[in-house]
Design an enzyme around this catalytic site. Sequence first.
Site, mmCIF file in Angstrom:
data_model
loop_
_atom_site.group_PDB
_atom_site.id
_atom_site.type_symbol
_atom_site.label_atom_id
_atom_site.label_comp_id
_atom_site.label_asym_id
_atom_site.label_seq_id
_atom_site.Cartn_x
_atom_site.Cartn_y
_atom_site.Cartn_z
ATOM 1 N N MET A 107 0.832 -1.334 0.010
ATOM 2 C CA MET A 107 0.117 -0.166 -0.117
ATOM 3 C C MET A 107 1.008 1.253 -0.162
ATOM 4 S SD MET A 107 -2.712 1.163 2.862
ATOM 5 C CE MET A 107 -1.638 0.912 4.406
ATOM 6 N N ASP A 109 0.122 5.829 -1.023
ATOM 7 C CA ASP A 109 -0.581 7.030 -0.685
ATOM 8 C C ASP A 109 -2.161 6.696 -0.410
ATOM 9 O OD1 ASP A 109 1.791 7.501 -2.238
ATOM 10 O OD2 ASP A 109 0.886 8.679 -3.711
ATOM 11 N N GLN A 125 -3.415 3.422 -2.515
ATOM 12 C CA GLN A 125 -2.638 2.991 -3.705
ATOM 13 C C GLN A 125 -2.245 1.646 -3.198
ATOM 14 O OE1 GLN A 125 -0.960 5.373 -6.511
ATOM 15 N NE2 GLN A 125 -3.097 5.603 -6.283
ATOM 16 N N GLU A 287 4.895 16.261 -5.639
ATOM 17 C CA GLU A 287 3.861 15.228 -5.502
ATOM 18 C C GLU A 287 2.576 15.432 -4.509
ATOM 19 O OE1 GLU A 287 6.034 11.252 -6.931
ATOM 20 O OE2 GLU A 287 6.268 11.686 -4.991
ATOM 21 N N ASP A 320 9.550 14.723 -4.026
ATOM 22 C CA ASP A 320 10.327 13.831 -4.478
ATOM 23 C C ASP A 320 11.634 13.517 -4.062
ATOM 24 O OD1 ASP A 320 9.822 11.524 -5.979
ATOM 25 O OD2 ASP A 320 9.923 12.467 -8.037
HETATM 26 N N1 DQQ Z 1 2.579 7.851 -5.518
HETATM 27 C C1 DQQ Z 1 1.659 7.883 -6.846
HETATM 28 C C2 DQQ Z 1 1.889 9.134 -7.348
HETATM 29 C C3 DQQ Z 1 2.418 9.755 -6.404
HETATM 30 C C4 DQQ Z 1 3.316 9.084 -5.540
HETATM 31 C C5 DQQ Z 1 1.850 6.391 -7.348
HETATM 32 C C6 DQQ Z 1 3.577 9.600 -4.256
HETATM 33 O O1 DQQ Z 1 0.866 9.552 -7.999
HETATM 34 O O2 DQQ Z 1 3.034 10.998 -7.152
HETATM 35 O O3 DQQ Z 1 1.850 5.232 -6.595
HETATM 36 O O4 DQQ Z 1 3.997 8.445 -3.391
#
Ligand code: DQQ
Length: 620
Positions: A107, A109, A125, A287, A320
């Site tokens: 897992m 975001d 995610q 991000e 990032d």
């Molecule tokens: N995680 C997502 C992106 C985001 C990043 C991809 C941040 O959309 O920028 O899994 O952890």
Amino acid sequence: MAVDTPLLDPLPPATRRQQCGLMLSSLLIFSVGLLTLTGHRSQRSLPISPGVDHHRTPPARGVREGVSAKSSPGFVGEEERVSYNWTNAMFNWQRTAYHFQPQRNWMNDPDGPLYHKGWYHIFYQYNPDSAVWGNITWGHAVSRDLIHWLLLPLALVPDRWYDVNGVWTGSATRHPDGNIYMLYTGSTGNLTQVQNLAHPADPSDPLLLHWAKNPANPVLLPPPGIGPKDFRDPTTAWLGSDGLWRVAIGSRVEKLGLTLVYKTKDFLSYELLDHYLHSVPGTGMWECVDFFPVAVNGTKGLDTSAAGEGIKHVLKASLDDTKLDHFAVGTYDPVEDLWTPDDPKKDVGIGLKYDYGRYYASKTFYDQEKQRRILWGWINETDTEFDDLKKGWASLQTIPRTVVLDSRTGADLLQWPVEEIESLRLRSYCFEDVLVGPGSVVPLHIGSVTQLDIMAEFEVELISGKKTGEENSCDGGAVERSSLGPFGILALADASLSELTSVFFRPVQTTADAVTTYFCTDQTRSSLAPDVFKVVYGSSIPVVGDEKLQMRVLVDHSIVESFGQGGRRVISSRVYPTKAIYGDARLFLFNNATDANVKVKLKIWEMNSAFIRPYPLDQL
Ligand code: DQQ
């Protein structure tokens, strides 16, 4: 394993467990503890020693696909590491009991949190196939109270050309007419990042079980001048006085981190503003931008569209480059759609962070039911992906936190675990006026210590003359002594103190009249295993007026989530002890000051486990 060594077992049984309300007036203090604390500094470095069980670190997939590396920061780029001889019992202990996590797999975001018809929804995610990042879908769970969760089927999966490479991060907007607009980033077959729109297939369904992707997708492509891999994570939209919605999207132009703003009437067609909401040179890709109002006075949260008198705006970006969530408090001009930080020296990316530990990709939402703003954040692992694959799961979400402007400093946020977490509190223990002298360790004899909610308040008494010019940061960890600190708690310690995670304050006499205080977590001795990332986290922390030094620490197996001064600073740590687990874990107070006594007041609750399990869909 030895439970109590003579060092830690001199308390008569009657003083070990005091139910709350009884005073614990005296505890034995062990100055030998200081020697134990100072004798292990070398464990801060992680040499790769010759061993038999070397393994290769898997290549970072995220970078290739245009998002952050998802491996532990300390291990990125290293080809080989020694693998500790972890047992299943150790791995099983690491799984948390009251933090949100799916039953298995990877897992990251939090996505699109919202409250709808009696249920809190969290999307996330999720890789349904493995314990490492990749094949990203949206997991989905619902809760009545933000603590107990029912897991639902995947909400969005990568099944269209515009998200075939991943259904990435997004946010929900609740329209006053009751509709929900879910904007998310899709990564296309050629790794271009585009924005897409999804709707609940049946908005009257409290569980929002089914989601429909809009036929007009993608609704946004990277604009000219923006790289195809630098355009992601749309925010919750806010409504301007012109009747148009604004959506912010994070990006960069070379090293200039920035936030694009689009206006839209219907979430289908958009107009890009000719200026950024805000940008900061040198900060790189932004991000998971979040943008929301906070009341200058008061404890209530505000709807995302609130603006005007008595309101400040928080801009947050997950960098990032640093893998941390940076924010600043400032003023939003709703006519020009510009945001300005109150203090340019503390701008986004160069000032404050939500959490000084392992924390990323956070997102807030407005809880219209309880008029509060709630912050979710992703806590990754700090062990190796190799071990995550063996465990079969990776990462968790923080306890949801309310977030308000700190009216005492006017410049900070206060984050605090939602009140519902208190429903998990079981037996409590009170300790009043525990005196911890310089160089001492004091055991706190309570029941199980792997699931705790600890509230501690410290009073410092200088017992010799003031000294200035001492170590002025968290960097030296719990072992770096100075006249006024460090002091705090040792969580998840074994009886011999060979493993411990310290959460502490370090007040430093910076001038004859001024003390600067630091709030820190030292993980360098959290585990005897060589293949976990062990660092000291922390920050200076404002202490206003006559405030006492206060910390709240949530211990939940492999996570220690710490809040200083009512949540003015927060540090989340992942720790993987090998000995200080199950019944062999202990809790201590320590004081490594050279010239100060500390008097400590504590209230500690053992914490129940939360129910996190699949929704019984067959009973619908
Ligand atoms: N995680 C997502 C992106 C985001 C990043 C991809 C941040 O959309 O920028 O899994 O952890």
